[in-house]
Structure formats: structure tokens, C-alpha cells
Write a protein that holds these residues in place. Structure first.
Motif, mmCIF file in Angstrom:
data_model
loop_
_atom_site.group_PDB
_atom_site.id
_atom_site.type_symbol
_atom_site.label_atom_id
_atom_site.label_comp_id
_atom_site.label_asym_id
_atom_site.label_seq_id
_atom_site.Cartn_x
_atom_site.Cartn_y
_atom_site.Cartn_z
ATOM 1 N N ILE A 25 0.790 -1.165 0.143
ATOM 2 C CA ILE A 25 0.216 0.049 -0.096
ATOM 3 C C ILE A 25 0.797 1.507 0.146
ATOM 4 N N LYS A 26 0.426 1.902 -0.024
ATOM 5 C CA LYS A 26 1.612 3.399 -1.031
ATOM 6 C C LYS A 26 0.937 4.427 -0.230
ATOM 7 N N ASP A 27 -0.513 4.341 0.020
ATOM 8 C CA ASP A 27 -0.784 5.247 0.268
ATOM 9 C C ASP A 27 -1.110 4.954 2.425
ATOM 10 N N SER A 28 -0.820 6.568 2.904
ATOM 11 C CA SER A 28 -1.644 5.980 4.075
ATOM 12 C C SER A 28 -2.702 5.320 4.272
ATOM 13 N N VAL A 29 -2.706 3.890 5.075
ATOM 14 C CA VAL A 29 -3.286 3.636 5.280
ATOM 15 C C VAL A 29 -2.958 2.780 6.852
ATOM 16 N N GLU A 30 -4.456 3.025 8.143
ATOM 17 C CA GLU A 30 -3.808 1.896 8.771
ATOM 18 C C GLU A 30 -4.418 -0.083 9.008
ATOM 19 N N ILE A 31 -4.083 -0.622 9.681
ATOM 20 C CA ILE A 31 -4.374 -1.650 9.079
ATOM 21 C C ILE A 31 -3.930 -2.511 10.262
#
Length: 115
Positions: A25-31
């Protein structure tokens, strides 16, 4: 007027699922991992924590994953559900190209050179 994107959060079942997608993932995403089950207290905490975020659900295409998806659908009715093809059954077992396609369909940017 400037539109701000909501923070994105993806809820997955296990650490192997998280590990598989976080590097793509390139985006800033919390998993967030459920580790298979979620206590009522943890769910309540998440509801408060995630109420103003864009939530995506990405769980396995098996019986346990569908039970979890059903529970999360009740608690997060606004969440977008992402599905891997049933032939792969598990997020961790799905090819990166397939997962990238699923993520891109939800407007989550991925590194193209990863697949």
C-alpha cells in the motif's frame, strides 16, 4: 472549499494478512488485525476510534471470515467490504496482483512494482 480525505483503515483477520498487504500500500492506511475474534470491549473501542474514518473490511473467503464479516457489517454499517476471489480462500494466500486489484478498486493506491 478544500476537501480533506478521511483517514483510511483496513480491518483484516490475521497478522499474515496484515503483513501481506501493508508493504503493497502506497497510501497512508492503518491496518488493524482482529486475530480471528473480537471481544465486545474491543469492538466498542474500535467503534469509538473509527467512527470518523473510512473503514474497509478485507477478510478471508472461508466460513470464519464470513462470520467475522457479518459481525463487522453490523458494527460498521458504513464500511466498504473488499472481497478476494473464493479460489484463494485466504488473503495471505492470494497473489499480490489479485490483492492489488482489489485494493485499487477501493481507491487505495498500491506500489505497481510489487506485482
Amino acid at each position: 472549499m478544500i476537501m480533506m480525505d478521511k483517514e483510511k483503515v483496513i480491518i483484516v483477520e490475521g497478522r499474515s494478512d496484515k503483513k501481506k498487504i501493508e508493504g503493497m500500500i502506497k497510501d497512508s492506511v492503518e491496518i488493524i488485525c482482529t486475530n480471528g475474534t473480537i471481544s465486545r470491549a474491543k469492538l466498542d473501542e474500535w467503534i469509538d476510534q473509527l467512527y470518523d474514518k473510512e473503514v474497509f473490511i478485507l477478510v478471508d473467503s472461508d466460513e470464519a471470515g464470513e462470520r467475522l464479516r457479518k459481525q463487522l457489517r453490523r458494527e460498521f454499517p458504513e464500511a466498504e467490504h473488499l472481497y478476494i476471489d473464493r479460489m484463494y480462500r485466504e488473503v495471505a494466500a492470494a497473489p499480490k496482483k489479485h490483492i492489488a486489484t482489489v485494493l485499487l478498486s477501493a481507491n487505495i493506491d498500491v506500489y505497481a512494482d510489487d506485482w
